[in-house]
Design a protein around this motif. Structure first.
Motif, PDB file in Angstrom:
ATOM      1  N   UNK A 146       0.839  -1.194   0.000  1.00 43.85           N
ATOM      2  CA  UNK A 146       0.000   0.000   0.000  1.00 43.85           C
ATOM      3  C   UNK A 146       0.878   1.250   0.000  1.00 43.85           C
ATOM      4  N   UNK A 147       0.519   2.214  -0.813  1.00 44.99           N
ATOM      5  CA  UNK A 147       1.261   3.466  -0.920  1.00 44.99           C
ATOM      6  C   UNK A 147       0.612   4.496  -0.003  1.00 44.99           C
ATOM      7  N   UNK A 148       1.425   5.171   0.799  1.00 45.28           N
ATOM      8  CA  UNK A 148       0.951   6.242   1.662  1.00 45.28           C
ATOM      9  C   UNK A 148       1.014   7.541   0.852  1.00 45.28           C
ATOM     10  N   UNK A 149      -0.090   7.882   0.205  1.00 48.93           N
ATOM     11  CA  UNK A 149      -0.110   9.049  -0.668  1.00 48.93           C
ATOM     12  C   UNK A 149       0.036  10.354   0.112  1.00 48.93           C
ATOM     13  N   UNK A 150      -0.383  10.366   1.375  1.00 50.73           N
ATOM     14  CA  UNK A 150      -0.196  11.551   2.218  1.00 50.73           C
ATOM     15  C   UNK A 150       1.300  11.789   2.435  1.00 50.73           C
ATOM     16  N   UNK A 151       2.047  10.746   2.781  1.00 49.51           N
ATOM     17  CA  UNK A 151       3.497  10.873   2.984  1.00 49.51           C
ATOM     18  C   UNK A 151       4.182  11.262   1.676  1.00 49.51           C
ATOM     19  N   UNK A 152       3.747  10.690   0.569  1.00 51.83           N
ATOM     20  CA  UNK A 152       4.308  11.020  -0.737  1.00 51.83           C
ATOM     21  C   UNK A 152       4.084  12.503  -1.059  1.00 51.83           C
ATOM     22  N   UNK A 153       2.904  13.009  -0.763  1.00 55.19           N
ATOM     23  CA  UNK A 153       2.580  14.419  -0.993  1.00 55.19           C
ATOM     24  C   UNK A 153       3.460  15.315  -0.125  1.00 55.19           C
ATOM     25  N   UNK A 154       3.610  14.953   1.133  1.00 56.63           N
ATOM     26  CA  UNK A 154       4.443  15.756   2.045  1.00 56.63           C
ATOM     27  C   UNK A 154       5.905  15.749   1.616  1.00 56.63           C
ATOM     28  N   UNK A 155       6.401  14.597   1.149  1.00 59.95           N
ATOM     29  CA  UNK A 155       7.789  14.519   0.668  1.00 59.95           C
ATOM     30  C   UNK A 155       7.994  15.439  -0.530  1.00 59.95           C
ATOM     31  N   UNK A 156       7.019  15.464  -1.421  1.00 59.53           N
ATOM     32  CA  UNK A 156       7.128  16.321  -2.605  1.00 59.53           C
ATOM     33  C   UNK A 156       7.107  17.793  -2.203  1.00 59.53           C
ATOM     34  N   UNK A 157       6.256  18.165  -1.242  1.00 59.44           N
ATOM     35  CA  UNK A 157       6.230  19.551  -0.766  1.00 59.44           C
ATOM     36  C   UNK A 157       7.573  19.929  -0.146  1.00 59.44           C
ATOM     37  N   UNK A 158       8.150  19.027   0.656  1.00 61.78           N
ATOM     38  CA  UNK A 158       9.442  19.287   1.289  1.00 61.78           C
ATOM     39  C   UNK A 158      10.542  19.412   0.239  1.00 61.78           C
ATOM     40  N   UNK A 159      10.499  18.536  -0.772  1.00 58.36           N
ATOM     41  CA  UNK A 159      11.505  18.588  -1.831  1.00 58.36           C
ATOM     42  C   UNK A 159      11.422  19.910  -2.591  1.00 58.36           C
ATOM     43  N   UNK A 160      10.193  20.344  -2.888  1.00 58.30           N
ATOM     44  CA  UNK A 160      10.011  21.611  -3.605  1.00 58.30           C
ATOM     45  C   UNK A 160      10.479  22.799  -2.766  1.00 58.30           C
ATOM     46  N   UNK A 161      10.171  22.771  -1.470  1.00 58.37           N
ATOM     47  CA  UNK A 161      10.589  23.858  -0.573  1.00 58.37           C
ATOM     48  C   UNK A 161      12.104  23.919  -0.489  1.00 58.37           C
ATOM     49  N   UNK A 162      12.737  22.764  -0.427  1.00 61.27           N
ATOM     50  CA  UNK A 162      14.198  22.702  -0.355  1.00 61.27           C
ATOM     51  C   UNK A 162      14.812  23.206  -1.661  1.00 61.27           C
ATOM     52  N   UNK A 163      14.251  22.811  -2.782  1.00 66.10           N
ATOM     53  CA  UNK A 163      14.758  23.264  -4.082  1.00 66.10           C
ATOM     54  C   UNK A 163      14.564  24.773  -4.230  1.00 66.10           C
ATOM     55  N   UNK A 164      13.429  25.278  -3.747  1.00 70.95           N
ATOM     56  CA  UNK A 164      13.167  26.710  -3.833  1.00 70.95           C
ATOM     57  C   UNK A 164      14.126  27.471  -2.922  1.00 70.95           C
ATOM     58  N   UNK A 165      14.397  26.951  -1.738  1.00 71.12           N
ATOM     59  CA  UNK A 165      15.337  27.604  -0.816  1.00 71.12           C
ATOM     60  C   UNK A 165      16.739  27.609  -1.393  1.00 71.12           C
ATOM     61  N   UNK A 166      17.108  26.522  -2.043  1.00 68.74           N
ATOM     62  CA  UNK A 166      18.437  26.425  -2.644  1.00 68.74           C
ATOM     63  C   UNK A 166      18.593  27.419  -3.791  1.00 68.74           C
ATOM     64  N   UNK A 167      17.547  27.585  -4.581  1.00 65.86           N
ATOM     65  CA  UNK A 167      17.632  28.515  -5.707  1.00 65.86           C
ATOM     66  C   UNK A 167      17.537  29.976  -5.253  1.00 65.86           C
ATOM     67  N   UNK A 168      16.921  30.210  -4.094  1.00 66.87           N
ATOM     68  CA  UNK A 168      16.780  31.577  -3.575  1.00 66.87           C
ATOM     69  C   UNK A 168      18.029  32.022  -2.800  1.00 66.87           C
ATOM     70  N   UNK A 169      18.844  31.061  -2.361  1.00 66.51           N
ATOM     71  CA  UNK A 169      20.043  31.406  -1.592  1.00 66.51           C
ATOM     72  C   UNK A 169      20.999  32.195  -2.464  1.00 66.51           C
ATOM     73  N   UNK A 170      21.620  33.257  -1.916  1.00 69.87           N
ATOM     74  CA  UNK A 170      22.567  34.035  -2.727  1.00 69.87           C
ATOM     75  C   UNK A 170      23.805  33.198  -3.040  1.00 69.87           C
ATOM     76  N   UNK A 171      24.213  33.286  -4.273  1.00 72.32           N
ATOM     77  CA  UNK A 171      25.408  32.515  -4.661  1.00 72.32           C
ATOM     78  C   UNK A 171      26.635  33.326  -4.322  1.00 72.32           C
ATOM     79  N   UNK A 172      27.610  32.629  -3.833  1.00 72.26           N
ATOM     80  CA  UNK A 172      28.847  33.330  -3.467  1.00 72.26           C
ATOM     81  C   UNK A 172      29.835  33.165  -4.630  1.00 72.26           C
ATOM     82  N   UNK A 173      30.355  34.293  -5.071  1.00 62.61           N
ATOM     83  CA  UNK A 173      31.314  34.265  -6.159  1.00 62.61           C
ATOM     84  C   UNK A 173      32.655  34.767  -5.637  1.00 62.61           C
ATOM     85  N   UNK A 174      33.670  34.145  -6.110  1.00 65.15           N
ATOM     86  CA  UNK A 174      35.033  34.591  -5.755  1.00 65.15           C
ATOM     87  C   UNK A 174      35.634  35.201  -7.008  1.00 65.15           C
ATOM     88  N   UNK A 175      36.102  36.434  -6.867  1.00 57.71           N
ATOM     89  CA  UNK A 175      36.713  37.114  -8.025  1.00 57.71           C
ATOM     90  C   UNK A 175      38.198  37.057  -7.947  1.00 57.71           C
TER      91      UNK A 175
END
Length: 175
Positions: A146-175
């Motif tokens: 049996x698949x726990x679709x609630x857990x699957x949904x929550x994992x996807x929300x967490x993955x999206x939030x993490x990806x969004x946080x990673x893309x929103x983080x300022x990138x550090x550049x060394x010149x």
């Protein structure tokens, strides 16, 4: 102060209770099905076989042009490999869909409803198809857990939030 009439009391009660959720399954169907018996195709010898079965599940939902109608697709990819040598034994891919008529679900709740409740209704049919196809393909019938679709949904929300946080983080550049 006036007394509340039964009609006013009933209206107040109706306003306090959420609308009744109505869901109807209009159609269920196999959108895509593929089964590859690699053992037979490659002429592998039976030898010692210890199957390792991996099941990947993904979901897709979209609004249909008709009012209150939605299409939900459950996608299952089942891979069986031999633990002994890593050879693939079989590969099964199934896209199983349903068309639903849904009323009474708040707009902010429709997304989780479509990706949790609708797949939950479709799952017994998916399980049966996978069992029948693996049996008809020359293997013991696979009864998917049996698949726990609630857990699957929550994992996807967490993955999206993490990806969004990673893309929103300022990138550090060394010149």
């Amino acid at each position: 102060m006036g007394q509340e009439t039964p009609a006013e009391n009933g209206a107040a009660t109706a306003a306090a209770t959420p609308p009744q959720v109505k869901m109807q399954v209009l159609a269920q169907y196999v959108r895509d099905l593929s089964f590859e018996n690699v053992v037979v195709q490659k002429g592998l010898t039976a030898g010692e076989v210890q199957p390792d079965i991996q099941v990947a599940v993904s979901l897709d939902a979209r609004k249909r042009p008709v009012a209150n109608q939605y299409e939900v697709i459950t996608k299952f990819k089942v891979t069986s490999k031999n633990k002994v040598n890593g050879d693939v034994l079989f590969l099964l891919e199934l896209e199983y869909g349903g068309t639903f008529h849904i009323e009474g679900v708040a707009e902010e709740q429709i997304h989780p409803f479509l990706l949790i409740e609708c797949p939950r209704l479709l799952f017994p049919f998916v399980r049966r198809i996978i069992s029948d196809v693996t049996r008809d393909g020359g293997f013991p019938p696979l009864n998917v857990d049996t698949v726990d679709f609630m857990a699957l949904y929550r994992q996807e929300l967490a993955r999206r939030a993490q990806a969004q946080a990673a893309s929103a983080a300022p990138s550090s550049q060394v010149n």
